[in-house]
Design a protein around this motif. Structure first.
Motif, PDB file in Angstrom:
ATOM      1  N   GLY A  69       0.805  19.622 -10.002  1.00 36.39           N
ATOM      2  CA  GLY A  69       0.567  20.988 -10.436  1.00 36.39           C
ATOM      3  C   GLY A  69       0.939  22.015  -9.383  1.00 36.39           C
ATOM      4  N   GLN A  70       1.002  21.598  -8.131  1.00 33.72           N
ATOM      5  CA  GLN A  70       1.396  22.500  -7.058  1.00 33.72           C
ATOM      6  C   GLN A  70       2.828  22.232  -6.581  1.00 33.72           C
ATOM      7  N   ASP A  71       3.550  21.448  -7.352  1.00 37.44           N
ATOM      8  CA  ASP A  71       4.957  21.125  -7.045  1.00 37.44           C
ATOM      9  C   ASP A  71       5.117  20.470  -5.679  1.00 37.44           C
ATOM     10  N   ILE A  72       4.170  19.604  -5.315  1.00 40.37           N
ATOM     11  CA  ILE A  72       4.291  18.840  -4.071  1.00 40.37           C
ATOM     12  C   ILE A  72       4.789  17.435  -4.417  1.00 40.37           C
ATOM     13  N   PRO A  73       5.995  17.081  -4.003  1.00 39.68           N
ATOM     14  CA  PRO A  73       6.489  15.737  -4.306  1.00 39.68           C
ATOM     15  C   PRO A  73       5.705  14.660  -3.572  1.00 39.68           C
ATOM     16  N   VAL A  74       5.423  13.568  -4.262  1.00 44.74           N
ATOM     17  CA  VAL A  74       4.661  12.457  -3.690  1.00 44.74           C
ATOM     18  C   VAL A  74       5.442  11.167  -3.883  1.00 44.74           C
ATOM     19  N   ILE A  75       5.660  10.439  -2.813  1.00 45.33           N
ATOM     20  CA  ILE A  75       6.317   9.140  -2.888  1.00 45.33           C
ATOM     21  C   ILE A  75       5.280   8.087  -2.526  1.00 45.33           C
ATOM     22  N   THR A  76       5.057   7.115  -3.406  1.00 48.02           N
ATOM     23  CA  THR A  76       4.071   6.078  -3.140  1.00 48.02           C
ATOM     24  C   THR A  76       4.752   4.830  -2.604  1.00 48.02           C
ATOM     25  N   ILE A  77       4.058   4.158  -1.706  1.00 53.39           N
ATOM     26  CA  ILE A  77       4.536   2.900  -1.142  1.00 53.39           C
ATOM     27  C   ILE A  77       3.590   1.792  -1.575  1.00 53.39           C
ATOM     28  N   ASP A  78       4.152   0.716  -2.138  1.00 53.86           N
ATOM     29  CA  ASP A  78       3.378  -0.440  -2.610  1.00 53.86           C
ATOM     30  C   ASP A  78       2.429  -0.096  -3.750  1.00 53.86           C
ATOM     31  N   ARG A  79       2.735   0.943  -4.509  1.00 55.87           N
ATOM     32  CA  ARG A  79       1.830   1.335  -5.598  1.00 55.87           C
ATOM     33  C   ARG A  79       2.611   2.044  -6.694  1.00 55.87           C
ATOM     34  N   ILE A  80       2.581   1.522  -7.905  1.00 49.76           N
ATOM     35  CA  ILE A  80       3.175   2.177  -9.059  1.00 49.76           C
ATOM     36  C   ILE A  80       2.051   2.468 -10.047  1.00 49.76           C
ATOM     37  N   LEU A  81       1.802   3.762 -10.299  1.00 52.65           N
ATOM     38  CA  LEU A  81       0.746   4.144 -11.222  1.00 52.65           C
ATOM     39  C   LEU A  81       1.328   4.407 -12.615  1.00 52.65           C
ATOM     40  N   PRO A  82       0.522   4.221 -13.677  1.00 50.68           N
ATOM     41  CA  PRO A  82       0.997   4.517 -15.036  1.00 50.68           C
ATOM     42  C   PRO A  82       1.464   5.972 -15.143  1.00 50.68           C
ATOM     43  N   ASN A  83       2.536   6.194 -15.857  1.00 49.31           N
ATOM     44  CA  ASN A  83       3.073   7.542 -16.103  1.00 49.31           C
ATOM     45  C   ASN A  83       3.467   8.278 -14.826  1.00 49.31           C
ATOM     46  N   GLN A  84       3.738   7.514 -13.776  1.00 50.93           N
ATOM     47  CA  GLN A  84       4.081   8.152 -12.505  1.00 50.93           C
ATOM     48  C   GLN A  84       5.404   8.896 -12.623  1.00 50.93           C
ATOM     49  N   THR A  85       5.411  10.149 -12.179  1.00 48.87           N
ATOM     50  CA  THR A  85       6.621  10.961 -12.270  1.00 48.87           C
ATOM     51  C   THR A  85       7.292  11.139 -10.918  1.00 48.87           C
ATOM     52  N   PHE A  86       6.736  10.486  -9.888  1.00 52.37           N
ATOM     53  CA  PHE A  86       7.370  10.482  -8.584  1.00 52.37           C
ATOM     54  C   PHE A  86       7.813   9.065  -8.244  1.00 52.37           C
ATOM     55  N   SER A  87       8.702   8.952  -7.291  1.00 57.96           N
ATOM     56  CA  SER A  87       9.272   7.654  -6.950  1.00 57.96           C
ATOM     57  C   SER A  87       8.274   6.765  -6.205  1.00 57.96           C
ATOM     58  N   SER A  88       8.486   5.459  -6.322  1.00 61.30           N
ATOM     59  CA  SER A  88       7.675   4.491  -5.584  1.00 61.30           C
ATOM     60  C   SER A  88       8.605   3.491  -4.903  1.00 61.30           C
ATOM     61  N   ILE A  89       8.121   2.942  -3.798  1.00 56.64           N
ATOM     62  CA  ILE A  89       8.910   1.972  -3.042  1.00 56.64           C
ATOM     63  C   ILE A  89       8.019   0.784  -2.711  1.00 56.64           C
ATOM     64  N   SER A  90       8.489  -0.407  -3.030  1.00 58.64           N
ATOM     65  CA  SER A  90       7.729  -1.616  -2.731  1.00 58.64           C
ATOM     66  C   SER A  90       8.710  -2.737  -2.419  1.00 58.64           C
ATOM     67  N   VAL A  91       8.173  -3.907  -2.084  1.00 51.79           N
ATOM     68  CA  VAL A  91       9.015  -5.080  -1.893  1.00 51.79           C
ATOM     69  C   VAL A  91       8.596  -6.131  -2.907  1.00 51.79           C
ATOM     70  N   ASN A  92       9.407  -7.175  -3.045  1.00 54.20           N
ATOM     71  CA  ASN A  92       9.097  -8.242  -3.988  1.00 54.20           C
ATOM     72  C   ASN A  92       8.070  -9.183  -3.352  1.00 54.20           C
ATOM     73  N   ASN A  93       6.808  -8.769  -3.422  1.00 55.03           N
ATOM     74  CA  ASN A  93       5.735  -9.515  -2.775  1.00 55.03           C
ATOM     75  C   ASN A  93       5.531 -10.901  -3.382  1.00 55.03           C
ATOM     76  N   ARG A  94       5.689 -11.001  -4.681  1.00 49.78           N
ATOM     77  CA  ARG A  94       5.495 -12.310  -5.323  1.00 49.78           C
ATOM     78  C   ARG A  94       6.553 -13.296  -4.845  1.00 49.78           C
ATOM     79  N   ARG A  95       7.792 -12.834  -4.754  1.00 50.07           N
ATOM     80  CA  ARG A  95       8.852 -13.714  -4.249  1.00 50.07           C
ATOM     81  C   ARG A  95       8.566 -14.107  -2.802  1.00 50.07           C
ATOM     82  N   GLY A  96       8.025 -13.177  -2.024  1.00 50.39           N
ATOM     83  CA  GLY A  96       7.667 -13.485  -0.647  1.00 50.39           C
ATOM     84  C   GLY A  96       6.654 -14.610  -0.565  1.00 50.39           C
TER      85      GLY A  96
END
Length: 330
Positions: A136-163
């Motif tokens: 609502g305040q136009d602050i971009p948010v990038i999440t690491i290791d977390r993807i939330l439902p309906n997320q409109t900002f980018s997320s970055i993670s690794v293939n933990n299960r394959r690890g």
């Protein structure tokens, strides 16, 4: 030290005109702008960064929120974030929540008030409501290791299960027949994914059940206590996959006290690839995350949203690789 009033007097203009020139906001003739800039240069005037951010709602500051600064993974991540930020003329504000919801809420409130230009966050306590407030305040948010439902900002993670699969397969390949797992906290998504990778490989073995996994904190102490627990449950354990490298170091200490030689009696694999794994004796085999690349990509995504808030969100899943060292060299 010169003030904005000194600049106005030197240039023969009003304080408001100097403010318009500094903040690049409002109309000023080219001739007047030139006079103000020359006055600023002559007086070596330094605009107040806080006042300027309040005026233009822009601070040139990116916040990095982490759950545990004492985990070496996060300082390594912060270095990448800061390197990219500085190359673009931005500063990084580091926020450590100690994995507490109240501290996260406090930080988010403070960051909104101070008009940070973007937030990179790694937290299990982050909610969709938090993102809505920031959106609502136009602050971009990038999440690491977390993807939330309906997320409109980018997320970055690794293939933990394959690890988790890589680590467990490797322990089998070096001759382990009874393999335990020191998993992280059960409310942490990455810990769960790594556990499922471990379980994928062992679920067909007739000796395997849930008692071969122990939930511990992502810490050396957690690994130490968890490894002793597994020794007591299963004296015949000869391999262990630790959900992060700090846990693996704790397991190494427990093995020493228990009189188990590593890797002959107990082979150990960690996860993350932090520098500490090369300093232990023996050095610890680990599933390596591309830590620097994660931080670099997160910062690049922040700038993509700063440039155009309407861009499409992207979910990145980076690969991991196994680095073998002495802790599994039988």
């Amino acid at each position: 030290m010169a003030t904005i009033r000194d600049v106005a007097k030197e240039a023969g203009v009003s304080v408001a005109t100097v403010s318009r020139v500094i903040n690049e906001k409002g109309y000023v003739t080219k001739e007047t702008e030139k006079r103000v800039l020359l006055a600023i240069e002559r007086l070596k005037y330094k605009p107040n960064a806080v006042a300027r951010s309040l005026s233009i709602r822009k601070s040139n500051i990116i916040a990095l929120i982490v759950p545990a600064i004492n985990n070496p993974f996060f300082p390594e991540l912060a270095k990448a974030v800061e390197d990219v930020a500085q190359s673009k003329g931005y500063k990084v504000f580091l926020c450590n929540t100690d994995d507490r919801r109240d501290r996260l809420v406090e930080y988010l409130h403070s960051l909104r008030e101070n008009f940070v230009d973007g937030i990179i966050i790694n937290s299990e306590n982050l909610t969709e409501r938090d993102l809505d407030d920031l959106r609502g305040q136009d602050i971009p948010v990038i999440t690491i290791d977390r993807i939330l439902p309906n997320q409109t900002f980018s997320s970055i993670s690794v293939n933990n299960r394959r690890g988790g699969q890589l680590a467990t397969k490797h322990l089998i390949q070096v001759g382990c027949q009874r393999i335990g797992h020191l998993r992280g906290p059960e409310n942490v998504v990455t810990a769960n994914d790594r556990f499922w990778g471990y379980r994928d490989i062992l679920k067909g073995f007739n000796w395997f059940d849930q008692s071969w996994a122990a939930s511990v904190d992502f810490s050396i102490k957690g690994g130490y206590q968890g490894m002793k627990e597994l020794f007591q449950r299963h004296p015949d354990i000869d391999g262990v996959f630790a959900a992060n490298d700090l846990i693996a170091v704790g397991a190494l200490k427990a093995a020493f006290e228990w009189g188990r030689k590593v890797p002959d009696d107990l082979a150990i694999v960690g996860f993350d690839g932090i520098d500490i794994t090369e300093l232990t004796v023996p050095r610890v085999t680990t599933v390596q995350q591309p830590i620097y690349e994660i931080g670099k990509l997160a910062m690049e995504e922040v700038f993509r949203f700063i440039k155009d808030s309407k861009v499409t969100a992207r979910n990145y899943e980076l690969d991991v690789k196994l680095i073998q060292r002495e802790s599994t060299m039988r």
